[in-house]
Design an enzyme around this catalytic site. Structure first.
Site, PDB file in Angstrom:
ATOM      1  N   LYS A 118       0.820  -1.214   0.000  1.00 26.65           N
ATOM      2  CA  LYS A 118       0.000   0.000   0.000  1.00 26.65           C
ATOM      3  C   LYS A 118       0.854   1.263   0.000  1.00 26.65           C
ATOM      4  O   LYS A 118       0.529   2.251  -0.660  1.00 26.65           O
ATOM      5  CB  LYS A 118      -0.933  -0.010   1.212  1.00 26.65           C
ATOM      6  CG  LYS A 118      -2.066  -1.027   1.134  1.00 26.65           C
ATOM      7  CD  LYS A 118      -3.016  -0.841   2.298  1.00 26.65           C
ATOM      8  CE  LYS A 118      -4.216  -1.777   2.206  1.00 26.65           C
ATOM      9  NZ  LYS A 118      -3.859  -3.170   2.369  1.00 26.65           N
ATOM     10  N   GLU A 202      -2.996   6.578   8.098  1.00 28.93           N
ATOM     11  CA  GLU A 202      -3.757   7.581   7.366  1.00 28.93           C
ATOM     12  C   GLU A 202      -4.708   8.319   8.298  1.00 28.93           C
ATOM     13  O   GLU A 202      -5.114   7.791   9.342  1.00 28.93           O
ATOM     14  CB  GLU A 202      -4.590   6.929   6.253  1.00 28.93           C
ATOM     15  CG  GLU A 202      -3.763   6.326   5.140  1.00 28.93           C
ATOM     16  CD  GLU A 202      -4.646   5.657   4.096  1.00 28.93           C
ATOM     17  OE1 GLU A 202      -5.820   5.396   4.405  1.00 28.93           O
ATOM     18  OE2 GLU A 202      -4.147   5.400   2.998  1.00 28.93           O
ATOM     19  N   HIS A 237     -14.101  -3.474   9.143  1.00 27.35           N
ATOM     20  CA  HIS A 237     -13.451  -2.996   7.919  1.00 27.35           C
ATOM     21  C   HIS A 237     -13.627  -3.956   6.752  1.00 27.35           C
ATOM     22  O   HIS A 237     -12.888  -3.898   5.778  1.00 27.35           O
ATOM     23  CB  HIS A 237     -11.959  -2.728   8.151  1.00 27.35           C
ATOM     24  CG  HIS A 237     -11.695  -1.776   9.271  1.00 27.35           C
ATOM     25  ND1 HIS A 237     -12.035  -0.443   9.222  1.00 27.35           N
ATOM     26  CD2 HIS A 237     -11.156  -1.969  10.502  1.00 27.35           C
ATOM     27  CE1 HIS A 237     -11.707   0.145  10.353  1.00 27.35           C
ATOM     28  NE2 HIS A 237     -11.184  -0.754  11.152  1.00 27.35           N
ATOM     29  N   ARG A 294      -7.215  -7.809  -8.863  1.00 28.56           N
ATOM     30  CA  ARG A 294      -7.957  -9.061  -9.046  1.00 28.56           C
ATOM     31  C   ARG A 294      -9.429  -8.721  -9.221  1.00 28.56           C
ATOM     32  O   ARG A 294      -9.833  -7.561  -9.117  1.00 28.56           O
ATOM     33  CB  ARG A 294      -7.797  -9.954  -7.807  1.00 28.56           C
ATOM     34  CG  ARG A 294      -8.171  -9.243  -6.502  1.00 28.56           C
ATOM     35  CD  ARG A 294      -8.147 -10.165  -5.308  1.00 28.56           C
ATOM     36  NE  ARG A 294      -8.195  -9.460  -4.042  1.00 28.56           N
ATOM     37  CZ  ARG A 294      -9.303  -9.001  -3.463  1.00 28.56           C
ATOM     38  NH1 ARG A 294     -10.455  -9.150  -4.071  1.00 28.56           N
ATOM     39  NH2 ARG A 294      -9.258  -8.378  -2.295  1.00 28.56           N
TER      40      ARG A 294
END
Length: 660
Positions: A118, A202, A237, A294
């Site tokens: 990420k 973040e 999440h 994907r």
């Protein structure tokens, strides 16, 4: 252009069955792989050929790329579809497939690597001009530095595994005090799930929506976006409800977001199906989160609004063909919603469940309703894999019509044998916040009191239906010859006393008297006496006359448990054996037991420690997620029965306490 003749699906469950349907329709051969836990699974039975690849744990079967490739060669399959999860975003596997002379139905390994971390992906997207959420994506993973970066960004912050997705290794820290524990947990989960404990940090936005763009690229330089999906409704999440298009999406924002997603794909030389995920803020600004290299679990809603088969697109592109349509030819038709049916207990923090599906029934499928599943009645939900039972997808001309379809489809969905989230999904579908599309990633948290209400005791009518079903099942005859005899006594009515218990260790008991008569029965429950009669079919359909009203329900017995599906609701009760004595204590005050099978991955206290009720004590890993168990009362830890790394069975005592 390459020619695909037979496809091996390097996955399991509903995605394996899904790929097989399209491959078969295209005239291609299909090969399934399976572990010890999957020998009798639906995807195995659906394939032309099936190959055993090892023990149940994924790391010993589905995650061993060499076994997958060997199976393809042995069966003559010349292409491998990785599905989603497992090896689907593993660049090394994609390289190995190509090196073996086989076709990998997915993006180039270089693209997987570019988006595999990420932090690296965000740096690349920043260069490509894609907007990013404020955060830290650096290589330095020193705990003190990460804590400092979190303070700089400003709490609350989101800690995310750099190498993964699906909610694994993702924790929220609301303050500097919470940060160390959240960081440690995120790193442990990331290491266990992806073999990499690096994280990024973040800014945690107040009320963002999770909106993602479906992109598709071919090897001829063409790339399109097939519009967006709103995936804001999530727990732990992980997505629970997805819909397309995103409600209330401004066409100009849609175009900008789609163009940004295409730019992201082109920046890494992407080929195949991919999803670029964004956070959409209330002012219309959006920020890149990650790219999933994907097919996504929620791809059916995109298929429903575009009329395209994305798996077919994957196969065509993997064979070297161009995209079937251009951007100008793609249009949105109607509205689609998908909900994920999980074996889990929403009332207990969405705790995953294991067990056998004693009964599984879905609504009739057609243009408006689709069900993707990899299980059938009698199949087991095990500790080794994700507890998803099925995906229920509905489509209609507009969102209000699609929501009505969803409510009806959920009312017709029946799961018995273990806890499932169908009632919770029904509560979401009928909630005013959902009906008005008041969506954000904390939807469940905001409306928790509505979506997870306190359990309601069964009514006299429900108890009457439970008892009528039991009485009729006994009269129809079974293994016990005493169940087959009638209830009439000469000149006297016969009364059968039945005791039912609600779920849970503290579930209330209800005694019901069924009085037999020539015209039927009367049932006395909760101070009411109701005349009842009816018929119980072999499929569990209970056709009853209840206090003068005609009622139809489904009555399913599994062991001493009975599940009643009635009026769109699901009711569970246990038949109490009067000769068995009081049921055993499986936990409660002074004891902490395992809610499911799993592995101890962290002990947060020591023997002799003083704890307060609700204090985190031990962490279990099960079904690819961490579950933190808390002290049931104030007191002192008297013993720790297991050490880190040990496997535990459901119901065993983990930690003992001395109250006080």
């Amino acid at each position: 252009m390459s020619r695909i003749t037979s496809v091996l699906i390097a996955n399991r469950g509903e995605i394996a069955a899904r790929v097989m349907r399209t491959a078969r329709r295209m005239g291609l051969g299909t090969v399934a792989v399976y572990s010890d836990a999957d020998a009798n699974a639906l995807h195995v039975a659906s394939a032309d050929q099936a190959v055993h690849i090892g023990p149940a744990p994924a790391r010993e079967s589905y995650l061993i790329g060499a076994k997958i490739i060997e199976a393809a060669k042995a069966t003559g399959a010349n292409a491998i579809h990785p599905g989603y999860g497992f090896l689907s975003e593993n660049a090394g596997f994609a390289d190995a497939v190509a090196a073996a002379g086989l076709i990998f139905i997915g993006p180039p390994a270089s693209a997987i690597r570019a988006m595999g971390g990420k932090s690296e992906a965000k740096a690349l997207m920043e260069t490509a001009g894609v907007p990013l959420v404020p955060g830290y994506h650096g290589e330095d993973q020193d705990d003190a530095l990460l804590a400092g970066e979190a303070a700089r960004i400003g709490f609350p912050v989101l800690i995310k595994a750099s190498a993964g997705g699906g909610g694994k290794g993702m924790k929220v820290a609301n303050s500097a005090d919470e940060f160390p524990a959240a960081l440690a947990s995120a790193k442990r989960e990331a290491k266990a799930s992806f073999g990499d404990d690096r994280v990024l940090i973040e800014k945690y936005l107040a009320r963002p929506r999770h909106v993602e763009i479906q992109v598709f690229a071919d090897s001829h330089g063409n790339c399109v976006y097939l519009f967006e999906r709103d995936c804001s409704i999530q727990r732990r999440h992980q997505k629970v409800v997805e819909e397309a298009p995103a409600p209330g999406m401004d066409p100009a924002v849609r175009a900008r977001m789609g163009q940004a997603a295409v730019a992201a794909a082109k920046a890494i030389g992407y080929v195949g199906a991919g999803t670029v995920e964004f956070l959409l803020d209330t002012d219309g600004s959006f920020y890149f989160m990650e790219m999933n290299t994907r097919l996504q679990v929620e791809h059916p809603v995109t298929e429903k609004i575009t009329g395209q088969d994305l798996v077919e697109w994957q196969l065509l592109v993997a064979a070297g063909g161009p995209l079937p349509l251009t951007q100008e030819q793609l249009t949105i038709n109607g509205h689609a919603i998908e909900v994920r049916l999980y074996a889990e207990d929403p009332a207990k923090g969405f705790l995953p469940q294991t067990g056998t599906l004693a009964h599984l029934r879905f609504p009739e499928q057609g243009d408006h309703v689709r069900v993707d599943t990899g299980v059938r009645t009698g199949d087991a939900i095990s500790i080794f894999y994700d507890p998803m039972i099925a995906k229920l997808i509905v489509w209609d001309k507009d969102r209000p019509s699609a929501v009505r379809r969803l409510e009806k489809a959920l009312a017709e969905t029946e799961v018995a044998g273990l806890n499932a989230n169908v009632p919770f999904l029904s509560a979401v579908a009928s909630h005013p916040g959902f009906l008005s599309a008041d969506l954000d990633t904390r939807f469940i948290e905001r409306y928790e009191a509505d979506l997870l209400p306190a359990s309601v005791a069964p009514s006299a009518e429900v108890l009457a239906l439970f008892s009528l079903g039991l009485t009729l099942s006994r009269r129809s005859g079974g293994n016990d010859p005493w169940d087959a005899v009638g209830g009439l006594l000469l000149n006297l009515p016969a009364v059968d006393s039945i005791e039912w218990r609600e779920p849970g260790e503290e579930g209330a008991s209800h005694k019901v008297d069924v009085t037999w008569a020539r015209a039927g029965f009367t049932v006395t429950a909760i101070g009411r006496t109701l005349p009842v009669s009816g018929r119980l079919a072999t499929d569990g359909t209970l056709s009853a006359s209840l206090d003068g009203r005609k009622v139809t329900a489904r009555w399913v017995r599994w062991g001493d448990h009975v599940t009643l599906f009635h009026a769109g609701g699901t009711h569970n009760l246990t038949l109490v054996d009067p000769h068995a004595g009081a049921h055993a204590d499986h936990g409660g005050h002074g004891r902490l037991t395992a809610p499911m099978p799993g592995k101890v991955i962290a002990l947060l206290v020591e023997e002799g420690a003083t704890v307060t009720k609700g204090q985190p004590v031990i962490v279990l890993e099960a079904m690819k997620m961490e579950h933190t168990l808390k002290a049931p009362s104030d007191g002192t830890v008297t013993h720790l029965r297991f050490q880190v790394g040990e496997q535990v069975s459901e119901g065993v005592e983990l930690v003992g306490f001395e109250a006080g």
